[in-house]
Design a protein around this motif. Structure first.
Motif, PDB file in Angstrom:
ATOM      1  N   GLN A   8       0.890  -1.091   0.122  1.00 51.05           N
ATOM      2  CA  GLN A   8      -0.297   0.159   0.040  1.00 51.05           C
ATOM      3  C   GLN A   8       0.806   1.139   0.017  1.00 51.05           C
ATOM      4  OE1 GLN A   8      -2.640   0.165   3.055  1.00 51.05           O
ATOM      5  NE2 GLN A   8      -3.968  -1.452   2.230  1.00 51.05           N
ATOM      6  N   LYS A   9       0.638   2.075  -0.577  1.00 48.39           N
ATOM      7  CA  LYS A   9       0.930   3.487  -0.773  1.00 48.39           C
ATOM      8  C   LYS A   9       1.058   4.221   0.666  1.00 48.39           C
ATOM      9  CE  LYS A   9       0.316   4.534  -5.996  1.00 48.39           C
ATOM     10  NZ  LYS A   9       0.447   5.623  -6.764  1.00 48.39           N
ATOM     11  N   TYR A  10       1.737   4.676   0.917  1.00 45.92           N
ATOM     12  CA  TYR A  10       2.173   5.622   1.953  1.00 45.92           C
ATOM     13  C   TYR A  10       1.564   7.084   1.391  1.00 45.92           C
ATOM     14  CZ  TYR A  10       5.770   2.916   4.061  1.00 45.92           C
ATOM     15  OH  TYR A  10       6.359   2.327   4.641  1.00 45.92           O
ATOM     16  N   THR A  11       0.438   7.494   2.441  1.00 45.70           N
ATOM     17  CA  THR A  11      -0.428   8.626   2.800  1.00 45.70           C
ATOM     18  C   THR A  11      -0.457   9.247   3.907  1.00 45.70           C
ATOM     19  OG1 THR A  11      -2.553   8.007   3.401  1.00 45.70           O
ATOM     20  CG2 THR A  11      -2.511   7.056   1.147  1.00 45.70           C
ATOM     21  N   GLU A  12       0.324   9.430   4.622  1.00 48.63           N
ATOM     22  CA  GLU A  12       0.689   9.984   5.397  1.00 48.63           C
ATOM     23  C   GLU A  12       2.396  10.053   5.675  1.00 48.63           C
ATOM     24  OE1 GLU A  12      -2.002  10.837   8.114  1.00 48.63           O
ATOM     25  OE2 GLU A  12      -2.893   9.505   6.593  1.00 48.63           O
ATOM     26  N   PRO A  13       2.353  11.504   6.414  1.00 50.54           N
ATOM     27  CA  PRO A  13       4.023  11.992   6.598  1.00 50.54           C
ATOM     28  C   PRO A  13       4.867  10.551   6.741  1.00 50.54           C
ATOM     29  CG  PRO A  13       2.529  13.473   7.709  1.00 50.54           C
ATOM     30  CD  PRO A  13       1.453  12.377   7.443  1.00 50.54           C
ATOM     31  N   ILE A  14       6.247  11.386   6.260  1.00 52.64           N
ATOM     32  CA  ILE A  14       6.986  10.442   6.438  1.00 52.64           C
ATOM     33  C   ILE A  14       8.497  10.704   6.467  1.00 52.64           C
ATOM     34  CG2 ILE A  14       5.637   8.269   5.091  1.00 52.64           C
ATOM     35  CD1 ILE A  14       7.368   9.302   2.429  1.00 52.64           C
ATOM     36  N   GLU A  15       8.735  10.121   7.172  1.00 53.31           N
ATOM     37  CA  GLU A  15      10.754  10.108   7.356  1.00 53.31           C
ATOM     38  C   GLU A  15      11.241   9.674   6.137  1.00 53.31           C
ATOM     39  OE1 GLU A  15      13.746   9.958  11.000  1.00 53.31           O
ATOM     40  OE2 GLU A  15      13.439   8.470   9.790  1.00 53.31           O
ATOM     41  N   LEU A  16      12.391  10.251   5.517  1.00 52.28           N
ATOM     42  CA  LEU A  16      12.961   8.936   4.714  1.00 52.28           C
ATOM     43  C   LEU A  16      14.780   9.174   4.979  1.00 52.28           C
ATOM     44  CD1 LEU A  16      13.823   7.228   1.703  1.00 52.28           C
ATOM     45  CD2 LEU A  16      13.206  10.106   0.962  1.00 52.28           C
ATOM     46  N   VAL A  17      15.246   8.004   4.729  1.00 53.88           N
ATOM     47  CA  VAL A  17      16.155   7.429   5.035  1.00 53.88           C
ATOM     48  C   VAL A  17      17.145   6.572   4.871  1.00 53.88           C
ATOM     49  CG1 VAL A  17      17.829   6.994   7.034  1.00 53.88           C
ATOM     50  CG2 VAL A  17      16.455   7.836   7.655  1.00 53.88           C
ATOM     51  N   ALA A  18      17.964   7.754   3.666  1.00 57.87           N
ATOM     52  CA  ALA A  18      19.098   7.140   2.598  1.00 57.87           C
ATOM     53  C   ALA A  18      20.248   7.193   2.387  1.00 57.87           C
ATOM     54  CB  ALA A  18      18.218   7.634   1.366  1.00 57.87           C
ATOM     55  N   LYS A  19      20.977   6.190   2.920  1.00 56.83           N
ATOM     56  CA  LYS A  19      22.591   6.005   2.820  1.00 56.83           C
ATOM     57  C   LYS A  19      23.406   5.727   1.217  1.00 56.83           C
ATOM     58  CE  LYS A  19      21.810   5.683   7.478  1.00 56.83           C
ATOM     59  NZ  LYS A  19      23.114   5.265   8.955  1.00 56.83           N
ATOM     60  N   TRP A  20      24.213   6.500   0.778  1.00 61.64           N
ATOM     61  CA  TRP A  20      24.406   6.070  -0.667  1.00 61.64           C
ATOM     62  C   TRP A  20      25.569   5.794  -0.611  1.00 61.64           C
ATOM     63  CZ3 TRP A  20      21.699   7.326  -4.903  1.00 61.64           C
ATOM     64  CH2 TRP A  20      20.384   8.464  -5.209  1.00 61.64           C
ATOM     65  N   CYS A  21      25.780   4.561  -0.236  1.00 57.89           N
ATOM     66  CA  CYS A  21      27.332   3.574  -0.781  1.00 57.89           C
ATOM     67  C   CYS A  21      27.876   3.534  -1.642  1.00 57.89           C
ATOM     68  CB  CYS A  21      26.660   2.547   0.226  1.00 57.89           C
ATOM     69  SG  CYS A  21      25.559   2.976   1.439  1.00 57.89           S
TER      70      CYS A  21
END
Length: 130
Positions: free
Chosen positions: A54-67
């Motif tokens: 299911q798609k997120y529809t509420e406020p979210i946090e995105l953590v991305a670690k580019w290696c």
């Protein structure tokens, strides 16, 4: 809801900022160079495996670690050279929107983006509701 995964890949260094423009009949026309189209397809292909049911529809946090492949650098050392994290994130969020992670990337209210040199290249991603 939390979605967390690591996409083992050599992350692309071409970014959304590299769109091109040319003038046709006095009007600017924007287009993606082939390298950007290739990077977008690569990221979307890897993301598709991890698309939530299911798609997120509420406020979210995105953590991305580019290696990135470490070469002569130490494993885990921060990468302080280009590309900039904001440009990397723009491409990633556009791809995540396109694949169907959320209804709109405006839902990303908190964001942590880091880039490293690493023995195992790829992109670690965690999406969590706030």
């Amino acid at each position: 809801m939390v979605t967390e995964f690591f996409m083992a890949m050599i992350p692309p260094t071409v970014t959304h900022q590299e769109k091109q423009v040319h003038v046709v009949n006095g009007k600017p026309v924007f287009y993606e160079p082939p390298e950007l189209r290739t990077a977008r397809a690569k990221i979307k292909g890897h993301l598709a495996i991890y698309k939530p049911d299911q798609k997120y529809t509420e406020p979210i946090e995105l953590v991305a670690k580019w290696c990135f492949p470490r070469g002569k650098h130490k494993d885990g050392e921060y990468r302080s050279s280009k590309p900039d994290t904001d440009n990397l994130q723009k491409l990633l969020k556009d791809c995540m929107t396109s694949v169907g992670f959320w209804t709109d990337d405006a839902l990303v209210c908190r964001e942590i983006a880091e880039k490293f040199w690493a023995d195992i290249p790829g992109i670690y991603i965690r999406v969590s509701e706030l």
